[in-house]
Design a protein around this motif. Structure first.
Motif, PDB file in Angstrom:
ATOM      1  N   GLY A  37       0.184  -1.151  -0.005  1.00  0.00           N
ATOM      2  CA  GLY A  37       0.005  -0.255  -0.052  1.00  0.00           C
ATOM      3  C   GLY A  37       0.245   0.697  -0.194  1.00  0.00           C
ATOM      4  N   ALA A  38      -0.137   2.668   0.116  1.00  0.00           N
ATOM      5  CA  ALA A  38       0.524   3.995  -0.306  1.00  0.00           C
ATOM      6  C   ALA A  38       0.805   4.453   0.975  1.00  0.00           C
ATOM      7  N   VAL A  39       1.487   4.910   1.452  1.00  0.00           N
ATOM      8  CA  VAL A  39       1.839   5.277   3.131  1.00  0.00           C
ATOM      9  C   VAL A  39       2.683   7.099   2.990  1.00  0.00           C
ATOM     10  N   GLY A  40       2.573   7.572   4.289  1.00  0.00           N
ATOM     11  CA  GLY A  40       3.485   8.628   4.456  1.00  0.00           C
ATOM     12  C   GLY A  40       4.029   8.621   5.494  1.00  0.00           C
ATOM     13  N   VAL A  41       5.447   8.128   5.275  1.00  0.00           N
ATOM     14  CA  VAL A  41       6.537   7.396   6.552  1.00  0.00           C
ATOM     15  C   VAL A  41       7.254   8.817   7.059  1.00  0.00           C
ATOM     16  N   ALA A  42       7.112   8.966   8.661  1.00  0.00           N
ATOM     17  CA  ALA A  42       8.562   9.955   9.221  1.00  0.00           C
ATOM     18  C   ALA A  42      10.096   9.544   8.387  1.00  0.00           C
ATOM     19  N   TYR A  43      10.765   9.875   8.145  1.00  0.00           N
ATOM     20  CA  TYR A  43      12.443   9.554   8.302  1.00  0.00           C
ATOM     21  C   TYR A  43      12.429   9.040   9.643  1.00  0.00           C
ATOM     22  N   ASP A  44      11.735   9.463  11.188  1.00  0.00           N
ATOM     23  CA  ASP A  44      12.444   8.279  11.976  1.00  0.00           C
ATOM     24  C   ASP A  44      11.808   7.329  12.726  1.00  0.00           C
ATOM     25  N   ASP A  45      11.193   6.676  11.036  1.00  0.00           N
ATOM     26  CA  ASP A  45      10.130   5.095  11.214  1.00  0.00           C
ATOM     27  C   ASP A  45      10.455   4.857  11.307  1.00  0.00           C
ATOM     28  N   PRO A  46      10.861   3.012  11.541  1.00  0.00           N
ATOM     29  CA  PRO A  46      11.967   1.646  10.838  1.00  0.00           C
ATOM     30  C   PRO A  46      11.358   1.744   9.870  1.00  0.00           C
ATOM     31  N   ARG A  47       9.601   2.091   9.498  1.00  0.00           N
ATOM     32  CA  ARG A  47       9.352   1.586   8.008  1.00  0.00           C
ATOM     33  C   ARG A  47      10.463   1.819   6.651  1.00  0.00           C
ATOM     34  N   ILE A  48      10.471   2.864   6.867  1.00  0.00           N
ATOM     35  CA  ILE A  48      11.611   4.055   6.040  1.00  0.00           C
ATOM     36  C   ILE A  48      12.562   2.600   4.957  1.00  0.00           C
ATOM     37  N   HIS A  49      12.753   2.270   6.049  1.00  0.00           N
ATOM     38  CA  HIS A  49      13.560   1.374   5.134  1.00  0.00           C
ATOM     39  C   HIS A  49      12.919   0.083   4.023  1.00  0.00           C
ATOM     40  N   TRP A  50      11.538   0.506   4.168  1.00  0.00           N
ATOM     41  CA  TRP A  50      10.332  -0.306   3.061  1.00  0.00           C
ATOM     42  C   TRP A  50       9.539   0.093   2.490  1.00  0.00           C
ATOM     43  N   VAL A  51      10.329   1.574   2.436  1.00  0.00           N
ATOM     44  CA  VAL A  51       8.978   2.295   1.747  1.00  0.00           C
ATOM     45  C   VAL A  51       9.977   2.578   0.302  1.00  0.00           C
ATOM     46  N   ARG A  52       9.469   2.810  -1.032  1.00  0.00           N
ATOM     47  CA  ARG A  52      10.112   3.125  -2.075  1.00  0.00           C
ATOM     48  C   ARG A  52       9.795   4.307  -2.172  1.00  0.00           C
ATOM     49  N   ALA A  53       9.887   5.215  -2.293  1.00  0.00           N
ATOM     50  CA  ALA A  53       9.791   7.275  -2.248  1.00  0.00           C
ATOM     51  C   ALA A  53       9.181   7.408  -3.876  1.00  0.00           C
ATOM     52  N   GLY A  54       7.844   8.063  -3.002  1.00  0.00           N
ATOM     53  CA  GLY A  54       7.674   8.928  -4.695  1.00  0.00           C
ATOM     54  C   GLY A  54       7.397  10.420  -4.697  1.00  0.00           C
ATOM     55  N   GLN A  55       6.800  10.988  -3.407  1.00  0.00           N
ATOM     56  CA  GLN A  55       7.200  11.978  -3.540  1.00  0.00           C
ATOM     57  C   GLN A  55       7.554  12.468  -1.598  1.00  0.00           C
ATOM     58  N   LEU A  56       8.113  14.007  -1.591  1.00  0.00           N
ATOM     59  CA  LEU A  56       8.753  14.394  -0.166  1.00  0.00           C
ATOM     60  C   LEU A  56       8.195  15.174   0.710  1.00  0.00           C
ATOM     61  N   ILE A  57       8.080  14.807   2.065  1.00  0.00           N
ATOM     62  CA  ILE A  57       7.094  15.215   2.801  1.00  0.00           C
ATOM     63  C   ILE A  57       7.471  16.430   3.360  1.00  0.00           C
ATOM     64  N   VAL A  58       7.210  17.791   3.561  1.00  0.00           N
ATOM     65  CA  VAL A  58       7.795  18.486   3.913  1.00  0.00           C
ATOM     66  C   VAL A  58       6.900  19.190   4.775  1.00  0.00           C
ATOM     67  N   GLN A  59       7.647  19.851   5.733  1.00  0.00           N
ATOM     68  CA  GLN A  59       6.601  20.702   6.820  1.00  0.00           C
ATOM     69  C   GLN A  59       6.961  21.544   7.609  1.00  0.00           C
ATOM     70  N   LEU A  60       5.825  22.177   7.013  1.00  0.00           N
ATOM     71  CA  LEU A  60       5.941  24.131   6.412  1.00  0.00           C
ATOM     72  C   LEU A  60       5.955  25.779   8.302  1.00  0.00           C
ATOM     73  N   THR A  61       6.250  25.707   8.405  1.00  0.00           N
ATOM     74  CA  THR A  61       6.118  26.301   9.960  1.00  0.00           C
ATOM     75  C   THR A  61       6.505  27.963   9.748  1.00  0.00           C
ATOM     76  N   HIS A  62       6.321  28.904  10.906  1.00  0.00           N
ATOM     77  CA  HIS A  62       6.692  30.442  10.972  1.00  0.00           C
ATOM     78  C   HIS A  62       5.838  30.356   9.624  1.00  0.00           C
ATOM     79  N   VAL A  63       4.067  30.724   9.633  1.00  0.00           N
ATOM     80  CA  VAL A  63       3.349  30.318   8.379  1.00  0.00           C
ATOM     81  C   VAL A  63       2.802  31.918   8.715  1.00  0.00           C
ATOM     82  N   ASP A  64       2.544  32.755   7.557  1.00  0.00           N
ATOM     83  CA  ASP A  64       1.694  33.847   7.365  1.00  0.00           C
ATOM     84  C   ASP A  64       0.959  33.672   6.776  1.00  0.00           C
ATOM     85  N   VAL A  65      -0.834  33.750   6.452  1.00  0.00           N
ATOM     86  CA  VAL A  65      -2.257  33.745   5.622  1.00  0.00           C
ATOM     87  C   VAL A  65      -1.827  34.749   4.939  1.00  0.00           C
ATOM     88  N   VAL A  66      -1.945  34.388   3.544  1.00  0.00           N
ATOM     89  CA  VAL A  66      -1.903  36.205   2.743  1.00  0.00           C
ATOM     90  C   VAL A  66      -3.375  36.506   2.256  1.00  0.00           C
TER      91      VAL A  66
END
Length: 218
Positions: free
Chosen positions: A183-212
């Motif tokens: 199946g398709a999943v989103g997995v954090a870098y510190d999750d042990p399952r990361i070694h069993w994932v064939r990545a297709g997209q990078l997930i990023v975290q957005l912080t210090h955000v202002d709405v315009v």
């Protein structure tokens, strides 16, 4: 972060399959000629790998990525499908997901556009996870005009901090002769399952955000 729920992207949407399909094909969209080559999956390093694996098949975190040729413009655009390496490049180099040029940046941060009810502030966490890259100002302005979902409600953001936190891709498990996709999943870098994932997209975290105001984009 160690579970799928925390890596579920916020309710932003990929503009590659929502706008006017008579217009330019977004940079991150995959084309029909960009087929995955036939690669045999094997178990290695306590996870998965390719038989005949190359150094470029893994990122700096050691995560295995889909090996897809880059042939933009060849064949037909596959709206709704993302080219893994172009998405990764747009995220890490802060390129526009539509034209591939530099994303818009000013003193308040990099421009992101998310499909969302701008009045639904209860849904806005202080940290946002997304698989969708930023935009340049002209492409954002066009997207707001031509995309029916964005016209119904969207939020423009200025983001001052962007951090890769994981990947989205195909999760495998050990099999009798070779790893088996489950199946398709989103997995954090510190999750042990990361070694069993064939990545297709990078997930990023957005912080210090202002709405315009999206209307200010032009």
């Amino acid at each position: 972060m160690t579970n799928d729920n925390r890596l579920a992207p916020h309710r932003d949407q990929d503009l590659s399959h929502r706008g006017d399909r008579s217009g330019p094909v977004p940079y991150i969209t995959r084309w029909s000629a960009e087929r995955h080559p036939p690669l045999r999956m094997v178990e290695k390093r306590g996870g998965i790998g390719y038989a005949g694996e190359k150094p470029y098949d893994r990122d700096t975190q050691g995560v295995l990525w889909s090996r897809t040729p880059s042939l933009p413009g060849k064949g037909r655009p596959q709206f709704g499908q993302v080219h893994a390496l172009r998405q990764h490049r747009a995220m890490t180099e802060l390129r526009c997901q539509v034209c591939g040029g530099p994303a818009d940046r000013d003193a308040d941060g990099v421009l992101w556009l998310l499909g969302e009810d701008p009045h639904d502030r209860v849904s806005w966490p202080p940290e946002i996870l997304t698989v969708h890259p930023p935009l340049c100002r002209p492409c954002a302005a066009v997207s707001v005009r031509v995309c029916p979902h964005l016209r119904a409600g969207c939020v423009a953001l200025r983001v001052r901090a962007v951090r890769p936190v994981g990947v989205r891709g195909a999760l495998y498990r050990p099999g009798a002769s070779e790893p088996v996709p489950i199946g398709a999943v989103g997995v954090a870098y510190d999750d042990p399952r990361i070694h069993w994932v064939r990545a297709g997209q990078l997930i990023v975290q957005l912080t210090h955000v202002d709405v315009v105001d999206p209307a200010s984009l032009g």
